[in-house]
Enzyme design. Structure first.
Site, PDB file in Angstrom:
ATOM      1  N   SER A   1     -10.135   0.407   7.279  1.00  0.00           N
ATOM      2  CA  SER A   1      -9.821   0.432   5.897  1.00  0.00           C
ATOM      3  C   SER A   1      -9.011  -1.047   5.478  1.00  0.00           C
ATOM      4  O   SER A   1      -8.489  -0.847   4.341  1.00  0.00           O
ATOM      5  CB  SER A   1      -8.713   1.613   5.850  1.00  0.00           C
ATOM      6  OG  SER A   1      -9.364   2.898   5.951  1.00  0.00           O
TER       7      SER A   1
ATOM      8  N   SER B   1      -9.844   2.519   2.975  1.00  0.00           N
ATOM      9  CA  SER B   1      -8.729   3.260   2.010  1.00  0.00           C
ATOM     10  C   SER B   1      -7.947   2.293   1.303  1.00  0.00           C
ATOM     11  O   SER B   1      -7.474   2.723   0.307  1.00  0.00           O
ATOM     12  CB  SER B   1      -8.066   4.355   2.763  1.00  0.00           C
ATOM     13  OG  SER B   1      -7.139   3.544   3.742  1.00  0.00           O
TER      14      SER B   1
ATOM     15  N   LYS C   1       1.022  -1.244  -0.069  1.00  0.00           N
ATOM     16  CA  LYS C   1       0.121   0.059  -0.075  1.00  0.00           C
ATOM     17  C   LYS C   1       0.962   1.208   0.001  1.00  0.00           C
ATOM     18  O   LYS C   1       1.936   1.289   0.633  1.00  0.00           O
ATOM     19  CB  LYS C   1      -0.855  -0.073   1.101  1.00  0.00           C
ATOM     20  CG  LYS C   1      -1.868   1.199   1.385  1.00  0.00           C
ATOM     21  CD  LYS C   1      -2.707   0.894   2.576  1.00  0.00           C
ATOM     22  CE  LYS C   1      -3.758   2.093   2.503  1.00  0.00           C
ATOM     23  NZ  LYS C   1      -4.728   2.066   3.912  1.00  0.00           N
TER      24      LYS C   1
END
Length: 491
Positions: free
Chosen positions: A181, A157, A78
């Site tokens: 998230s 997210s 990420k």
């Protein structure tokens, strides 16, 4: 070669050790899959050269009988994790072009265990979002399609991570979870996502959103893969003052599937108005599956649950307002210098151009609740309610071992359908936020589908530091649910 990308991480690991294929072959298959899936917009940066270099090292280690836990496994990272020599932007224009000279502890741990990095995964800007529509790099597309072929969001997210795992273009991925998230996007894409106890994974080198809530965790095809990933990601780090200096369990060894005598708590307060009937039905079915596996189902009460979401949306923006003050155009990242302007003008121009609307909204909320006239009324009260929520969980875990809830109040929704309604977007985290406020481990396991065939997740919450029992309950639920659907390839 493409068949290699359909293997679980555990099967890849075992196949490499059995010499069924090489790390280079496995990595090349994933690189081809990444290149063929650019329509999903899951990556901000692709690093095939780094992945291939790691594969060559892994093949030598495998040949010498010196393989590490993740030797030859190609992962996605990420874009919230700083990666040495590779652009790290947190999905924001204000960090466009920022190339760290250091590696985050979590990604360094994975690389030290032999993994290769295929690239940086797209995400909501500064991890603020539930749909991956706030990224400066554009929306991530869910590999699942709606009933009428409409484009769906992958959750957020960690939407790039969830989409990449679901589309079989990475073996597994890192995510971060501040208020859901990891878990919510896992539910939206039919994969497994695990948020460990706060402090299990170091936050050092991870771009901060809300420091008392942020926690890294794995996103993968199934429970076993998440257990393998977490063992490599976690561990004490003296560079992070909140890191837990405790022995690290073998999470994979805990996966027996035997939950006889375990008590599964069903919180009565999680039955909220407007929850779709199919979500409630899946929740009830999940309880039945765990009962059939030998667990005891008990009703519990978490009375302050109704205050969790407003509490979160005071505390998280307040911490974000403080953390994001460092992005001012002076030291690194974007700098906008208006002609004839002074230092204040440069600050204003840089932050105005660099931050997106959602980040600006949360900075303003956070600055407001921390201001002199409102600190006691908002931020201090929210911290008191947070303590009450944690105490609710402490009492609940005297009656049960694991708590079962839905992960999200719906399946993945159409892109753009909630972009203009922040409150509707924030409600996506209603089931995930309480565990985050209490710092507890929690996971989402794909357990069924809605009427349109879209995946739905069930959410398990464990007591602090009891990841082993939580993994095992998730493993039992996974086996009972037998969810194996995959998105049909259209990209």
């Amino acid at each position: 070669m493409s068949d290699l990308t359909n293997l679980t991480l555990a099967a890849m690991r075992d196949g490499l050790r059995e010499k069924s294929f090489s790390a280079k072959e496995l990595t090349q298959a994933h690189i081809a899959a990444v290149e063929g899936a650019r329509e999903l917009n899951a990556f901000t940066v692709e690093t095939p050269e780094l992945a291939l270099a790691a594969a060559e090292t892994a093949d030598r280690a495998l040949a010498d009988g010196a393989a590490k836990p993740l030797s030859g496994i190609p992962l996605g990272i990420k874009d919230l994790f700083c990666t040495e020599g590779v652009e790290s932007t947190a999905g924001s224009n204000i960090l466009r072009g920022f190339t760290p000279q250091y590696e985050s502890t979590v990604s360094a741990n994975l690389l030290a265990d032999g993994a290769g990095m295929l690239g940086k995964l797209n995400m909501d800007e500064f991890a603020m979002g539930s749909s991956n529509e706030t990224s400066a790099w554009g929306n991530v597309i869910n590999p699942w399609r709606g009933a009428k072929g409409e484009t769906l969001v992958p959750g957020g997210s960690s939407g790039g991570s969830s989409a990449a795992v679901a589309a079989r273009i990475v073996a597994a991925a890192t995510g971060t979870d501040t208020g859901g998230s990891i878990r919510q996007p896992a539910a939206f894409t039919g994969i497994t996502g695990f948020k460990p106890t706060y402090g299990r994974c170091s936050r050092w080198g991870t771009v901060a959103f809300a420091s008392s809530l942020d926690q890294a965790g794995p996103m993968a095809r199934d429970v076993r893969d998440c257990a393998i990933m977490l063992r490599s990601m976690a561990g004490f780090d003296p560079k992070d003052s909140t890191s837990l200096d405790l022995p690290l369990p073998d999470f994979e060894a805990a996966l027996t599937g035997d939950i006889k005598g375990r008590r599964i708590g069903i919180p009565k307060e999680y039955t909220i108005d407007g929850i779709p009937a199919e979500i409630e039905a899946l929740w009830s079915k999940g309880a039945d599956m765990l009962r059939d596996a030998g667990a005891e189902i008990v009703e519990i009460s978490l009375p302050h649950t109704k205050y969790a979401l407003p509490t979160y949306y005071i505390i998280a923006p307040a911490e974000a307002s403080s953390n994001l003050a460092r992005y001012d155009g002076v030291r690194y990242g974007l700098r906008e210098t208006p002609d004839g302007g002074n230092l204040i003008d440069m600050y204003e121009a840089t932050r105005s151009a660099g931050f997106g609307d959602e980040v600006k909204r949360r900075i303003m909320i956070g600055t407001y609740v921390l201001s002199a006239g409102y600190y006691d009324a908002y931020y201090l009260q929210a911290q008191k309610v947070r303590t009450l929520i944690k105490q609710d969980f402490d009492r609940a875990f005297e009656q049960c071992d694991v708590i079962l809830t839905p992960t999200a109040p719906s399946a993945a929704f159409a892109a753009g359908s909630k972009s203009d309604d922040p409150i509707a977007m924030y409600l996506n985290d209603v089931f995930c936020v309480p565990a985050s406020l209490a710092g507890l481990p929690a996971m989402s396991v794909p357990a069924g589908a809605d009427k349109d065939g879209l995946p739905l997740g069930l959410h398990l919450i464990g007591n602090a530091l009891e990841e082993e029992g939580l993994f095992n309950a998730g493993y039992a639920l996974e086996r009972a649910a037998g969810f194996s659907a995959q998105p049909e390839k259209w990209w």
